[in-house]
Design an enzyme around this catalytic site. Structure first.
Site, PDB file in Angstrom:
ATOM      1  N   ASP A 222       0.843  -1.303   0.145  1.00 28.30           N
ATOM      2  CA  ASP A 222       0.052   0.131   0.124  1.00 28.30           C
ATOM      3  C   ASP A 222       0.833   1.376   0.142  1.00 28.30           C
ATOM      4  OD1 ASP A 222      -2.517   1.484   0.009  1.00 28.30           O
ATOM      5  OD2 ASP A 222      -2.351   1.532   2.221  1.00 28.30           O
TER       6      ASP A 222
ATOM      7  N   GLU B 127       2.697   4.799  -4.268  1.00 27.89           N
ATOM      8  CA  GLU B 127       2.806   5.737  -5.343  1.00 27.89           C
ATOM      9  C   GLU B 127       4.239   6.332  -5.543  1.00 27.89           C
ATOM     10  OE1 GLU B 127       0.228   5.542  -3.047  1.00 27.89           O
ATOM     11  OE2 GLU B 127      -1.001   4.428  -4.340  1.00 27.89           O
TER      12      GLU B 127
ATOM     13  N   ASP C 216      -8.781   3.452  -2.672  1.00 23.75           N
ATOM     14  CA  ASP C 216      -9.850   4.023  -1.677  1.00 23.75           C
ATOM     15  C   ASP C 216     -11.029   4.568  -2.327  1.00 23.75           C
ATOM     16  OD1 ASP C 216      -7.791   3.215   0.223  1.00 23.75           O
ATOM     17  OD2 ASP C 216      -7.130   5.289   0.548  1.00 23.75           O
TER      18      ASP C 216
HETATM   19  C1  GLC Z   1      -4.769   3.407   2.590  1.00 21.70           C
HETATM   20  C2  GLC Z   1      -5.197   2.053   1.918  1.00 21.70           C
HETATM   21  C3  GLC Z   1      -6.266   1.389   2.699  1.00 21.70           C
HETATM   22  C4  GLC Z   1      -5.974   0.975   4.056  1.00 21.70           C
HETATM   23  C5  GLC Z   1      -5.416   2.330   4.444  1.00 21.70           C
HETATM   24  C6  GLC Z   1      -4.641   2.038   6.009  1.00 21.70           C
HETATM   25  O1  GLC Z   1      -5.756   4.309   2.705  1.00 21.70           O
HETATM   26  O2  GLC Z   1      -5.520   2.279   0.603  1.00 21.70           O
HETATM   27  O3  GLC Z   1      -6.718   0.444   2.030  1.00 21.70           O
HETATM   28  O4  GLC Z   1      -6.876   0.568   4.695  1.00 21.70           O
HETATM   29  O5  GLC Z   1      -4.345   3.125   3.902  1.00 21.70           O
HETATM   30  O6  GLC Z   1      -3.829   1.188   5.856  1.00 21.70           O
END
Ligand code: GLC
Length: 851
Positions: free
Chosen positions: A401, A404, A489
């Site tokens: 995650d 980017e 998200d």
């Molecule tokens: C980011 C991710 C999401 C995750 C959050 C906390 O927003 O896209 O899926 O739950 O971080 O880690």
């Protein structure tokens, strides 16, 4: 930003310079070079190179140029106005005055790619930009372009490639987390593809500024692009996945239902969730651990108070049949007491500024530095932590995650590393000219791709007998080689359920077949109705995971009362029934690049009405899915392409091509099966581990209307479900061809279902094959298997898909019993069972002469 006309450098006229075979190399007086090279009969690479620019590092490509076959003829010759390069499949004409190209398919008249003859390329000094301009044929659609908001056809928009963490995103937000600079221009079954082989920020103007013009701009490097000549959509997607790679065959469990929640505060909450899921018999294969498991959000740690014994937690969950996938964020907390930070700094593998000091930003743990995944040693170092702290403990997969990469130091959505952060060199690049340092402006878009490579290779090294699993948010062209993708998200909005279809279809057309969206929606509060509709739609997408954000309403399927729970449970049970079909589609995608989830016109290329449908999709070749994306809906209009289609849950039969108004009670979304086609289904399991000893298969066919003549075939691919034995031939593949023929009376029908000999050396446990023929309307006059008459069974036969996975029943030896058939009038289902034989054999079912 897009260039202004007055900064434009004059380009051309060109003259030919000496060059090796297969390459047409041109240059102008100011030192612009234009290189046109055939990589395959239907694939050309074009490079417009201004003086002093550096070549692209080809992280996106699955294999170097040297590994492409050269066993096809290429001719380069002079013409009256320039030059011509031709292969057996295409001809590229280049005008000497401007460098403008026109590409024709062999023998064709129309150029399918035509540069703007006046101004094919622009070189803009003030903005450091290069762009190409081509004619966009009137009426053509623009598909692909990876993960983008909006509808299926991207024509009329400007889309940018710059991986961005953006929350929340709206129907026209751009860019998002992934960049796949690949556009498919599609019209009436014909397609070509243009892939910008450049990792800098880039931008596509798809008929926005001028309706009939496609403009592609890159913010640095060369204007390096591939043209895939098609001529069909399938050719283009296959060609693009040949170039950038295909998804590896995933472990079968990764096709099961998966559940995630940000905010599972401690191990007890995780255990409660796991137990509740089993208690309520909601099938589930995977539980995700979000950032909550870490100690102060330090990656590769476990919070000692809240997750005191990760090994025990992992083994307890494994005992209940769950796999655990943990989130991994690239931001490493700056903390001298923290070994990951200390080691990363000591080894010098973190991203640095020009003065050599590590670049510092802010993410969940506070002040952070980032590993430089653009270096092979950093990828390996990161992988050693994955192996030590996660994989070797029993974590089944890695969820990448914030890659980017996202930094909170600058306000979202622009927050990332500074453009002058340095990366590289990547010592693993085969081509030594690619082993160079580069700025973040060039490396940004591949950061997530290379982080996924690290996670993939680390799992492979730590557990060589298991297939790696990586889920990533950010990526670039080629990300499918290492990871499945989720669309980041989204929000619990009907609009985002609507958008899931086009987004996942276009990801599939961009090479990323294994993709899904957060089912139920991530931010904002879902409702029972939205969750029910989304769970049904999600069951028919390639990757299915329910995930929601901290501080939103809990989104487990039982949180909205018994009715919603039962509806969602049935949708998830269907996910498990579909596993043999889904697994076969995943195999097909890993071998040929075919998307698992396809637009309606994939299989119906000449159908202009199918090309207009943006809110339905096909799961494989035989199922049309028409999701419900509005609250309080009781009906929806659906389009069914040519052929006969049978509603999976209602007595509705539609002869396509047709628009139909179909019933859509909350209990199910409309899904149609191609009449006459075999869809391999299996039993419902609580998790795929239960299926290990139960390989029963149901070949589900909906009967076409009496009097029909058609034939249609389907693969069934099976193997051990994990590991790499399949690469040594340990798989089983059979082709089932259903041939339907009419009889003398209008009501007559006969089926010959031909099972091809089994290919591959893996055999499922001995089993019966069950053929379920739905909607035939009456019992058959005769049933024959391998030439012998099959008698009606003594008692009713319950289809495999109607019961739970039952290893005891599967192992009971029932397969060895005499073959039999049973017709259930109430369900209008004929079940025929017979012991599976590995050789070619045929089942003949005849309704001719039946009352
Ligand atoms: C980011 C991710 C999401 C995750 C959050 C906390 O927003 O896209 O899926 O739950 O971080 O880690």
């Amino acid at each position: 930003m897009p260039p202004e006309a007055n900064d434009t450098v004059l380009i051309g006229p060109f003259h030919q310079v000496q060059s090796p075979a297969r390459l047409l190399a041109l240059s102008d007086a100011r030192g612009h070079r234009l290189l046109v090279e055939a990589w395959a009969p239907d694939l050309v690479r074009i490079r417009f190179v201004p003086p002093g620019s550096v070549p692209t590092i080809s992280w996106a490509l699955a294999r170097p140029r040297s590994e492409w076959p050269e066993d096809f003829p290429v001719r380069v010759e002079a013409t009256a106005s320039g030059w011509r390069l031709s292969t057996p499949a295409l001809t590229a004409e280049v005008a000497s005055a401007t460098g403008a190209l026109a590409l024709r398919a062999a023998g064709g008249l129309e150029p399918f790619v035509q540069h703007d003859p006046e101004c094919p390329f622009r070189h803009d000094t003030s903005t450091v930009g290069l762009s190409l301009r081509a004619v966009l044929p009137a009426g053509a659609m623009c598909l692909g372009l990876g993960e983008k908001t909006g509808w299926l056809d991207r024509r009329g928009r400007i889309l940018e490639m710059w991986n961005t963490d953006v929350l929340p995103h709206l129907p026209d937000t751009d860019p998002l987390y992934q960049s796949i600079p690949f556009v498919i221009v599609y019209q009436e079954g014909r397609a070509f593809g243009l892939f910008l082989h450049n990792t800098h920020r880039s931008r596509f103007d798809l008929g926005f500024t001028q309706p009939e013009r496609l403009e592609a701009w890159v913010g640095g490097g060369e204007l390096d692009y591939f043209i895939l000549a098609g001529p069909s959509l399938e050719h283009v997607v296959r060609g693009f996945t040949d170039l950038t790679g295909r998804m590896p065959l995933p472990p079968r469990w990764a096709l099961g239902y998966q559940h995630s929640r940000w905010g599972l505060h401690d191990a007890d909450q995780v255990r409660e969730l796991a137990a509740e899921m089993r208690r309520r018999r909601v099938p589930c294969d995977v539980i995700y651990l979000d950032i909550d498991y870490m100690d102060g959000y330090r990656v590769f740690t476990w919070d000692p108070a809240r997750f005191p014994d990760p090994d025990a937690l992992l083994s307890d969950l494994a005992a209940q049949g769950y796999r655990v996938v943990t989130i991994v964020d690239p931001g490493v907390r700056i903390d001298d007491e923290y070994p990951v930070y200390r080691e990363g700094i000591a080894k010098g593998v973190m991203c640095r500024k020009a003065d050599g000091r590590p670049f510092e930003g802010v993410v969940w743990p506070g002040p952070t530095v980032w590993p430089d995944f653009l270096r092979a040693d950093a990828r390996r170092w990161w992988g050693s932590w994955i192996a030590r702290q996660l994989t070797r403990r029993g974590v089944a997969g890695i969820w990448n995650d914030m890659n980017e990469p996202a930094s909170f130091r600058h306000p979202l959505p622009t927050g990332t590393l500074d453009p002058d952060v340095m990366h590289g060199p990547d010592e693993e690049r085969e081509d030594t000219t690619e082993r160079r340092e580069l700025l973040h402006a060039e490396g940004h878009n591949v950061y997530g791709l290379l982080m996924s490579q690290s996670a993939f290779e680390s799992q492979l090294a730590a557990r060589p007998d298991r297939r790696p699993f990586v889920l990533t948010r950010a990526g670039f062209a080629g990300v499918q080689r290492y990871a499945a993708v989720w669309t980041g998200d989204n929000s619990s909005w009907w609009e985002h359920l609507t958008m899931m279809g086009p987004e996942l279809i276009n990801l599939g057309l961009s090479g990323v077949a294994f993709a899904g969206a957060d089912v139920g929606g991530f931010t904002r509060h879902t409702s029972g109705e939205l969750l029910a509709r989304w769970t049904w739609a999600g069951a028919f997408t390639p990757f299915m995971r329910n995930h929601s954000a901290i501080e939103t309403r809990r989104q487990e399927v039982w949180r909205f009362g018994p009715e919603i729970e039962a509806i969602c449970r049935e949708a998830i049970e269907w996910r498990y029934r579909l596993l043999p079909y889904l697994y076969t589609l995943a195999w097909e995608s890993s071998s040929l690049g075919t998307p698992i989830m396809r637009p309606l016109f994939w299989d119906h290329p000449g159908d202009a009405a199918a090309a207009r449908v943006q809110d339905q999709w096909m799961l494989g070749p035989h199922l049309v899915v028409a999701p419900i994306t509005q609250p309080a809906a009781t009906h929806r209009a659906a389009y069914l392409p040519a052929g006969e289609w049978v509603h999976l849950w209602q007595p509705v039969r539609i002869l396509g091509p047709a628009h139909a108004l179909v019933d859509a009670p909350l209990s199910h979304i409309p899904v149609f099966a191609r009449a006459g086609a075999v869809v391999p289904l299996g039993p419902v399991a609580q998790h795929t581990g239960e299926l290990a000893a139960d390989a029963r298969i149901s070949l589900y066919v909906t009967a076409p209307s009496p009097g029909s003549a058609m034939s249609c075939w389907t693969w069934l691919y099976e193997d051990e479900g994990d590991g790499f034995g399949y690469r040594q031939g340990r798989f089983s593949r059979r082709r089932f061809e259903a041939r339907w023929s009419p009889g003398e009376r209008a009501a007559d029908l006969a089926l010959a279902l031909v099972c091809s000999p089994r290919e591959g050396s893996w055999s499922p446990p001995r089993r019966w094959l069950e053929v379920v023929i739905a909607r035939a309307g009456r019992p058959p006059a005769s049933v024959r298997w391998a030439g012998d008459a099959v008698p009606p069974s003594q008692g009713p036969l319950r289809p495999v898909t109607m019961g739970p996975a039952d290893p005891a029943e599967a192992a009971s030896g029932e397969w060895a019993q005499a073959p039999g058939w049973h017709y259930d009038e109430a369900l209008d289902v004929l079940v025929v069972r017979f012991g599976e034989a590995p050789s070619e054999s045929a089942l003949e079912v005849d309704w001719r002469g039946a009352p």
